[in-house]
Design an enzyme around this catalytic site. Structure first.
Site, PDB file in Angstrom:
ATOM      1  N   ASP A  13       0.806  -1.230   0.000  1.00 21.41           N
ATOM      2  CA  ASP A  13       0.000   0.000   0.000  1.00 21.41           C
ATOM      3  C   ASP A  13       0.831   1.269   0.000  1.00 21.41           C
ATOM      4  OD1 ASP A  13      -2.228  -1.675   0.128  1.00 21.41           O
ATOM      5  OD2 ASP A  13      -2.200  -1.687   2.319  1.00 21.41           O
ATOM      6  N   LYS A  16       1.769   2.173  -5.088  1.00 25.55           N
ATOM      7  CA  LYS A  16       2.319   1.621  -6.337  1.00 25.55           C
ATOM      8  C   LYS A  16       1.393   1.891  -7.527  1.00 25.55           C
ATOM      9  CE  LYS A  16       2.386  -2.421  -4.383  1.00 25.55           C
ATOM     10  NZ  LYS A  16       2.029  -2.051  -2.986  1.00 25.55           N
ATOM     11  N   GLY A  40      -4.578  -4.318  -3.751  1.00 23.41           N
ATOM     12  CA  GLY A  40      -5.581  -3.295  -4.052  1.00 23.41           C
ATOM     13  C   GLY A  40      -4.819  -2.052  -4.445  1.00 23.41           C
ATOM     14  N   HIS A  41      -4.828  -1.721  -5.727  1.00 22.89           N
ATOM     15  CA  HIS A  41      -4.036  -0.595  -6.224  1.00 22.89           C
ATOM     16  C   HIS A  41      -4.976   0.523  -6.656  1.00 22.89           C
ATOM     17  CE1 HIS A  41      -0.462  -3.494  -7.168  1.00 22.89           C
ATOM     18  NE2 HIS A  41      -0.805  -3.462  -5.896  1.00 22.89           N
ATOM     19  N   GLN A 225       1.944  -6.116  -3.247  1.00 25.24           N
ATOM     20  CA  GLN A 225       2.390  -6.217  -1.857  1.00 25.24           C
ATOM     21  C   GLN A 225       3.669  -5.368  -1.676  1.00 25.24           C
ATOM     22  OE1 GLN A 225       1.429  -9.622  -3.420  1.00 25.24           O
ATOM     23  NE2 GLN A 225      -0.474  -8.646  -2.850  1.00 25.24           N
TER      24      GLN A 225
HETATM   25  P1  GDP Z   1      -0.823   0.322  -3.520  1.00 25.02           P
HETATM   26  O1  GDP Z   1      -1.409  -0.955  -3.065  1.00 25.02           O
HETATM   27  O2  GDP Z   1       0.652   0.403  -3.272  1.00 25.02           O
HETATM   28  O3  GDP Z   1      -1.167   0.657  -4.944  1.00 25.02           O
HETATM   29  O4  GDP Z   1      -1.485   1.472  -2.621  1.00 25.02           O
HETATM   30  P2  GDP Z   1      -3.042   1.593  -2.226  1.00 25.02           P
HETATM   31  O5  GDP Z   1      -3.805   2.049  -3.400  1.00 25.02           O
HETATM   32  O6  GDP Z   1      -3.494   0.380  -1.512  1.00 25.02           O
HETATM   33  O7  GDP Z   1      -2.944   2.720  -1.112  1.00 25.02           O
HETATM   34  C1  GDP Z   1      -2.434   3.984  -1.371  1.00 25.02           C
HETATM   35  C2  GDP Z   1      -3.517   5.031  -1.062  1.00 25.02           C
HETATM   36  O8  GDP Z   1      -2.927   6.310  -1.003  1.00 25.02           O
HETATM   37  C3  GDP Z   1      -4.576   5.117  -2.139  1.00 25.02           C
HETATM   38  O9  GDP Z   1      -5.798   5.454  -1.527  1.00 25.02           O
HETATM   39  C4  GDP Z   1      -4.081   6.250  -3.025  1.00 25.02           C
HETATM   40  O10 GDP Z   1      -5.132   6.923  -3.712  1.00 25.02           O
HETATM   41  C5  GDP Z   1      -3.468   7.165  -2.007  1.00 25.02           C
HETATM   42  N1  GDP Z   1      -2.322   7.961  -2.460  1.00 25.02           N
HETATM   43  C6  GDP Z   1      -1.335   7.630  -3.331  1.00 25.02           C
HETATM   44  N2  GDP Z   1      -0.411   8.607  -3.379  1.00 25.02           N
HETATM   45  C7  GDP Z   1      -0.818   9.570  -2.520  1.00 25.02           C
HETATM   46  C8  GDP Z   1      -0.259  10.814  -2.083  1.00 25.02           C
HETATM   47  O11 GDP Z   1       0.805  11.238  -2.481  1.00 25.02           O
HETATM   48  N3  GDP Z   1      -0.982  11.514  -1.144  1.00 25.02           N
HETATM   49  C9  GDP Z   1      -2.171  11.078  -0.649  1.00 25.02           C
HETATM   50  N4  GDP Z   1      -2.780  11.815   0.262  1.00 25.02           N
HETATM   51  N5  GDP Z   1      -2.709   9.907  -1.022  1.00 25.02           N
HETATM   52  C10 GDP Z   1      -2.030   9.168  -1.934  1.00 25.02           C
HETATM   53  P1  IMO Z   2      -0.890  -4.187  -2.248  1.00 25.43           P
HETATM   54  O1  IMO Z   2      -0.456  -4.739  -3.571  1.00 25.43           O
HETATM   55  C1  IMO Z   2      -0.924  -4.604   2.091  1.00 25.43           C
HETATM   56  C2  IMO Z   2      -0.985  -8.678   3.714  1.00 25.43           C
HETATM   57  C3  IMO Z   2      -2.237  -9.091   4.440  1.00 25.43           C
HETATM   58  C4  IMO Z   2      -1.639 -10.023   5.465  1.00 25.43           C
HETATM   59  C5  IMO Z   2      -0.549 -10.732   4.680  1.00 25.43           C
HETATM   60  C6  IMO Z   2      -0.935 -12.085   4.118  1.00 25.43           C
HETATM   61  O2  IMO Z   2      -2.209  -3.498  -2.292  1.00 25.43           O
HETATM   62  O3  IMO Z   2       0.178  -3.391  -1.614  1.00 25.43           O
HETATM   63  P2  IMO Z   2      -2.482 -12.806   2.084  1.00 25.43           P
HETATM   64  O4  IMO Z   2      -3.945 -12.552   1.831  1.00 25.43           O
HETATM   65  O5  IMO Z   2      -1.592 -12.272   1.033  1.00 25.43           O
HETATM   66  O6  IMO Z   2      -2.193 -14.236   2.413  1.00 25.43           O
HETATM   67  O7  IMO Z   2      -2.175 -11.987   3.445  1.00 25.43           O
HETATM   68  O8  IMO Z   2      -0.207  -9.867   3.609  1.00 25.43           O
HETATM   69  N1  IMO Z   2      -1.195  -8.170   2.328  1.00 25.43           N
HETATM   70  C7  IMO Z   2      -1.146  -6.874   1.994  1.00 25.43           C
HETATM   71  N2  IMO Z   2      -0.956  -5.779   2.749  1.00 25.43           N
HETATM   72  N3  IMO Z   2      -1.032  -4.486   0.755  1.00 25.43           N
HETATM   73  C8  IMO Z   2      -1.185  -5.577  -0.020  1.00 25.43           C
HETATM   74  O9  IMO Z   2      -1.168  -5.519  -1.368  1.00 25.43           O
HETATM   75  C9  IMO Z   2      -1.272  -6.839   0.591  1.00 25.43           C
HETATM   76  N4  IMO Z   2      -1.439  -8.103   0.138  1.00 25.43           N
HETATM   77  C10 IMO Z   2      -1.365  -8.896   1.199  1.00 25.43           C
HETATM   78  O10 IMO Z   2      -2.873  -7.987   5.029  1.00 25.43           O
HETATM   79  O11 IMO Z   2      -1.031  -9.289   6.496  1.00 25.43           O
HETATM   80 MG    MG Z   3      -2.920  -1.634  -1.802  1.00 22.59          MG
END
Ligand code: GDP
Ligand code: IMO
Ligand code: MG
Length: 423
Positions: A13, A16, A40-41, A225
């Site tokens: 998270d 990416k 979840g991206h 991840q």
């Molecule tokens: P990922 O799994 O690495 O793609 O990240 P996620 O989407 O799970 O979580 C990142 C969250 O931060 C999302 O809700 C994005 O919309 C948000 N986000 C990304 N870059 C920024 C930033 O620079 N500032 C803020 N406030 N939110 C951001």
């Molecule tokens: P993105 O790509 C954050 C974590 C789960 C748990 C552990 C194992 O959005 O960054 P699993 O279901 O993979 O067997 O769970 O890994 N986990 C993540 N945490 N971002 C993710 O993906 C994750 N994918 C798995 O919360 O701790």
């Molecule tokens: Mg994510």
């Protein structure tokens, strides 16, 4: 741009999806190579939020090709739901721009059932998985009892294997886990329907990428991840079930390692973690709540509140070494705006000594006490600012991070939307 890998440097998270969406502009092809719909991206374009679990985050650029490599585990129901959502937003997927590896493994209903029932049985010692069946699916892949996308094309093989699999899984589910079993006919019928819908998209991703490489196309690899969730190098057993490090593009997409030009690491300006496991800089006080609320730190996949804490440069440096990261993309700097003081962890106190690495045993990590360096904060908004216009305290923070890690920061993200970025 050539061939670029984007990897998370913390526990996932990091943002990416947003970075991929930005870099995709210069790419021809975007490829996922590990993980599944535990990812979840999030991407925000024109005020609209899109969350992708399986489809690469380059898909919003209509002229780009997207691939799901063999290292990904695919829940067909989730993939088809993503197709539908994209269609509702006027984006149609065609086999010309979307390809799924015939070698990618399928998540089956019993994988999900086992994941959930195991976690429930573990109680307090659970991993905190996403409950999407990721671990059990990779287990079957390693045990050589899994289903690959290509198996959907062979009805009699599929049914034969499914029968034996269900016999074993139902015994484990009902007798050991005390959960409900699954039904052979129902699964077979459902998966044959998926096969009809997905078959036009199934092909040889590795071959497609070799050809693209020969044609000097730009390929962008999207990690899921984060490095510290890597099955080998992460905080085991509180990890996911795939290798999340950059080198797994070779196994997960069939792409040669010497064809990779740049490895970009994505890192948040602080740290979050969702699920269980050690987290040395975690803030369990009001400051942790502040970061969670201001950064909207709730899981993009499960909606769970993310645990929050200060930036841990020991964690990030280790990830840079493991992946061979050459450039940093630092996200969510805006979330720190308004704080009087900002801390970063530059080492751990462990059993009376200062160490600069993450220990192997999770109980040892839990014993580590962070050594912090403190920075003054800034009050002015970062919205629309160029590098030059950033508050000097924000610049000092970024410069320290870059010096400590020994790599340049090439992207700073200052908000969720596409435009809020300094390159
Ligand atoms: P990922 O799994 O690495 O793609 O990240 P996620 O989407 O799970 O979580 C990142 C969250 O931060 C999302 O809700 C994005 O919309 C948000 N986000 C990304 N870059 C920024 C930033 O620079 N500032 C803020 N406030 N939110 C951001
Ligand atoms: P993105 O790509 C954050 C974590 C789960 C748990 C552990 C194992 O959005 O960054 P699993 O279901 O993979 O067997 O769970 O890994 N986990 C993540 N945490 N971002 C993710 O993906 C994750 N994918 C798995 O919360 O701790
Ligand atoms: Mg994510």
């Amino acid at each position: 741009m050539a061939n670029v890998v984007v990897i998370g440097l913390q526990w996932g998270d990091e943002g990416k999806g947003k970075i991929i969406d930005i870099l995709a502009e210069q790419a021809d092809i975007v490829v996922r190579f590990q993980g599944g719909n535990n990812a979840g991206h999030t991407i925000v374009v024109n005020g609209k939020k899109h969350i992708f679990h399986l489809i690469p985050s380059g898909i919003l650029h209509p002229e780009k090709c997207c691939c799901i490599g063999n290292g990904v585990v695919i829940d067909p129901a989730v993939l088809l739901e993503e197709f539908k959502k994209l269609e509702e937003n006027g984006i149609e997927l065609t086999p010309e721009r979307f390809l799924i590896s015939e070698r990618a493994h399928l998540i089956m209903p019993y994988h999900k059932a086992i994941d959930l029932a195991r976690e429930a049985k573990k109680g307090k010692t659970k991993i905190g998985t996403t409950g999407r069946g990721i671990g059990p699916c990779y287990e079957d892949k390693a045990a050589r009892t899994g289903f690959r996308m290509i198996d959907l094309m062979d009805k009699s093989f599929f049914e034969k294997r499914l029968k034996t699999q269900i016999e074993e899984k139902n015994f484990y589910l009902t007798q050991y886990l005390k959960a409900e079993g699954v039904n052979f006919r129902e699964i077979a019928q459902t998966y044959f329907k998926y096969a009809e819908k997905l078959s036009p998209f199934i092909g040889n991703v590795a071959q497609f990428l070799w050809k693209a490489k020969e044609e000097s196309k730009n390929i962008l690899f999207e990690g899921a991840q984060g490095t510290h969730l890597d099955m080998d190098h992460g905080t085991y057993p509180y990890v996911t079930s795939s290798n999340t490090v950059a080198s797994s593009i070779c196994s997960g997409a069939g792409f040669p390692i010497n064809a990779i030009d740049t490895i970009i690491g994505v890192c948040k300006a602080y740290t979050t973690r969702v699920g269980g496991g050690p987290f040395p800089t975690e803030l369990t006080d009001s400051l942790g709540n502040y970061l969670r609320e201001k950064g909207k730190e709730f899981g993009a996949t499960t909606g769970r509140p993310r645990r929050c804490g200060w930036l841990d440069l020991v964690v990030v440096k280790q990830a840079i070494r493991l992946n061979g990261v050459q450039k940093l993309a630092l996200t969510k700097l805006d979330v720190l705006t308004g704080l009087d003081e900002i801390k970063v962890c530059i080492g751990y106190n462990y059993q009376g000594k200062t160490i600069n690495y993450v220990p192997t045993s999770f109980s040892a990590i839990a014993e580590c006490k962070p050594v912090y360096k403190s920075f003054p904060g800034w009050k002015e908004t970062l919205k629309g600012k160029s590098w030059k216009e950033l508050p000097h305290t924000a610049k000092a923070y970024l410069e320290f991070i870059s010096d400590f890690l020994g790599i340049p920061i090439s992207i700073v993200s200052t908000g969720p939307s596409r435009e809020e970025v300094i390159q």
